[in-house]
Design a protein around this motif. Structure first.
Motif, mmCIF file in Angstrom:
data_model
loop_
_atom_site.group_PDB
_atom_site.id
_atom_site.type_symbol
_atom_site.label_atom_id
_atom_site.label_comp_id
_atom_site.label_asym_id
_atom_site.label_seq_id
_atom_site.Cartn_x
_atom_site.Cartn_y
_atom_site.Cartn_z
ATOM 1 N N SER A 117 -2.631 -8.670 -7.532
ATOM 2 C CA SER A 117 -1.960 -7.492 -7.115
ATOM 3 C C SER A 117 -2.560 -6.905 -6.024
ATOM 4 O O SER A 117 -2.095 -6.619 -5.089
ATOM 5 C CB SER A 117 -1.669 -6.483 -8.216
ATOM 6 N N TRP A 118 -3.869 -6.716 -6.041
ATOM 7 C CA TRP A 118 -4.868 -6.082 -4.739
ATOM 8 C C TRP A 118 -4.611 -7.034 -3.786
ATOM 9 O O TRP A 118 -4.483 -6.575 -2.749
ATOM 10 C CB TRP A 118 -6.154 -6.111 -5.304
ATOM 11 N N GLN A 119 -4.524 -8.292 -4.104
ATOM 12 C CA GLN A 119 -4.461 -9.314 -2.783
ATOM 13 C C GLN A 119 -3.138 -8.981 -2.287
ATOM 14 O O GLN A 119 -2.990 -9.167 -1.014
ATOM 15 C CB GLN A 119 -4.665 -10.569 -3.373
ATOM 16 N N ARG A 120 -1.916 -8.828 -2.991
ATOM 17 C CA ARG A 120 -0.754 -8.670 -2.519
ATOM 18 C C ARG A 120 -0.408 -7.512 -1.499
ATOM 19 O O ARG A 120 0.394 -7.357 -0.773
ATOM 20 C CB ARG A 120 0.422 -8.976 -3.451
ATOM 21 N N CYS A 121 -1.492 -6.668 -1.663
ATOM 22 C CA CYS A 121 -1.388 -5.281 -0.747
ATOM 23 C C CYS A 121 -1.714 -5.879 0.610
ATOM 24 O O CYS A 121 -1.283 -5.166 1.648
ATOM 25 C CB CYS A 121 -2.413 -4.460 -1.307
ATOM 26 N N ASN A 122 -2.409 -6.651 0.672
ATOM 27 C CA ASN A 122 -2.758 -7.244 2.120
ATOM 28 C C ASN A 122 -3.550 -6.298 2.907
ATOM 29 O O ASN A 122 -3.389 -6.041 4.209
ATOM 30 C CB ASN A 122 -1.726 -7.913 2.807
ATOM 31 N N ASP A 123 -4.493 -5.330 2.281
ATOM 32 C CA ASP A 123 -4.982 -4.296 2.998
ATOM 33 C C ASP A 123 -6.369 -4.137 2.248
ATOM 34 O O ASP A 123 -6.606 -4.025 1.073
ATOM 35 C CB ASP A 123 -4.115 -3.101 2.396
ATOM 36 N N PRO A 124 -7.531 -4.280 3.011
ATOM 37 C CA PRO A 124 -8.826 -4.322 2.390
ATOM 38 C C PRO A 124 -9.192 -2.841 1.887
ATOM 39 O O PRO A 124 -10.147 -2.815 1.162
ATOM 40 C CB PRO A 124 -9.824 -4.714 3.660
ATOM 41 N N GLN A 174 11.156 -5.855 -10.812
ATOM 42 C CA GLN A 174 9.725 -5.991 -10.500
ATOM 43 C C GLN A 174 9.592 -6.247 -8.966
ATOM 44 O O GLN A 174 10.235 -7.092 -8.344
ATOM 45 C CB GLN A 174 9.026 -7.394 -11.096
ATOM 46 N N PRO A 175 8.927 -5.321 -8.220
ATOM 47 C CA PRO A 175 8.731 -5.444 -6.566
ATOM 48 C C PRO A 175 7.722 -6.563 -6.495
ATOM 49 O O PRO A 175 7.068 -6.964 -7.199
ATOM 50 C CB PRO A 175 8.070 -4.209 -6.442
ATOM 51 N N ALA A 176 7.974 -7.093 -5.205
ATOM 52 C CA ALA A 176 7.367 -8.450 -4.929
ATOM 53 C C ALA A 176 5.741 -7.953 -4.603
ATOM 54 O O ALA A 176 5.181 -8.896 -4.532
ATOM 55 C CB ALA A 176 8.042 -8.950 -3.636
ATOM 56 N N GLN A 177 5.534 -6.844 -4.336
ATOM 57 C CA GLN A 177 4.260 -6.289 -4.098
ATOM 58 C C GLN A 177 3.912 -5.083 -4.342
ATOM 59 O O GLN A 177 4.831 -4.104 -4.328
ATOM 60 C CB GLN A 177 3.711 -6.828 -2.667
#
Length: 323
Positions: A117-124, A174-177
């Motif tokens: 899920s954290w990776q799907r944020c695409n935000d470090p 369910q949201p995609a991200q």
């Protein structure tokens, strides 16, 4: 996804659910050997059998997870923020941290799914946080709806109260991200462990105001908040007749501590700020947060979007631009 080490922070106050929480957390983890569990364990001498160290998983039951305890006499405890600050001291080389309460349940492979899920944020600088759905004893988890974090109201001290708003039918909608949020929940918070050094918990806060304080301090340092896009962690909410020992029931001076805590929060918002590292950051301003979020802390007004938890992508911070 490659395994990544996670520090799990728990502040536990005389809680007999701590043992079952750890058992479920470890049993459901895809990679328990990648977990360090750091607990500020606040108990009295009478609590040893019920929720002391001997009641927690040991040996093979840990499945390779590392368990570190900060054992504190509950009679000298300074409250939840004080305990959370102590649990953060267990951080070593873990890349991520998860802060939870001591009465939780978990979905299968929750750790692997949370990292995904954290990776799907695409935000470090992403921090995933929300009020978890409820579970009922022993382990029935409510999976009907996926909530969004939202503003609720201002209390008599001018402190913003938050709520979880059931928004999506799960899993059909369910949201995609993970979707953007403007606020944080203290009982379920996951992100890069750099957030601990950036805005360590303020031990002088008591209870009310901890979520707003952490929200403002992390946001003004460039961190961005997101709602969970999967139901992975569940919380035991207070039930009528259930055993529920609280810090304020044990400590007669809790109201004075709470009053001073509210004053400290107001100094963060309206005053000259607080001493480092407990003040606001410089990557973005409090005024930017208020304008973007629709939450005005000065006029104590809330936009319809803030009440529904419908937030747009946050403005770029100086920290993000530099990174």
């Amino acid at each position: 996804m490659p395994s990544t080490r996670i520090l799990i922070q728990i502040a536990s106050y005389r809680d007999p659910q701590l043992g079952p929480t750890l058992e479920d957390l470890i049993a459901k983890a895809a990679n328990p050997q990648q977990l360090r569990i750091g607990i500020c364990l606040q108990i009295t001498p009478d609590d040893a059998a019920r929720c002391g160290p001997a009641s927690l998983p040991q040996g093979d039951a840990l499945r390779g997870a590392q368990l570190d305890l900060d054992l504190v006499d509950a009679r000298s405890s300074g409250g939840v923020c004080w305990a959370r600050a102590r649990s953060q001291r267990f951080l070593q080389q873990e890349a991520f941290t998860l802060q939870i309460d001591s009465h939780m349940r978990f979905a299968k492979q929750w750790d692997q799914q949370l990292l995904a899920s954290w990776q799907r944020c695409n935000d470090p600088l992403a921090v995933i946080s929300g009020y978890p759905n409820a579970f009922t004893l022993p382990d029935y988890c409510n999976t009907d709806a996926l909530p969004l974090m939202a503003a609720h109201c201002f209390d008599e001290h001018g402190i913003l109260r938050l709520q979880g708003v059931n928004t999506f039918r799960y899993p059909e909608q369910q949201p995609a991200q993970p979707l953007p949020s403007a606020v944080l929940a203290a009982g379920m918070l996951f992100g890069p462990s750099a957030l601990i050094g950036a805005a360590p918990y303020d031990p002088q806060l008591y209870f009310y105001g901890e979520e707003l304080s952490l929200t403002l301090r992390l946001w003004t340092r460039g961190f961005n908040f997101y709602n969970p896009d999967r139901l992975l962690i569940f919380h035991l909410y207070k039930q009528a007749g259930a055993e529920n020992i609280t810090h304020w029931a044990d400590h007669a001076n809790w109201s004075e501590r709470n009053r001073l805590s509210a004053q400290r929060l107001q100094a963060l918002i309206h005053g000259d700020g607080l001493e480092p590292p407990y003040g606001l950051g410089t990557a973005r301003s409090l005024e930017q947060w208020q304008q973007w979020s629709g939450i005005n802390l000065h006029s104590q007004t809330l936009s319809p979007e803030a009440l529904a938890g419908r937030f747009t992508a946050p403005p770029t911070s100086a920290a993000a631009a530099a990174g």
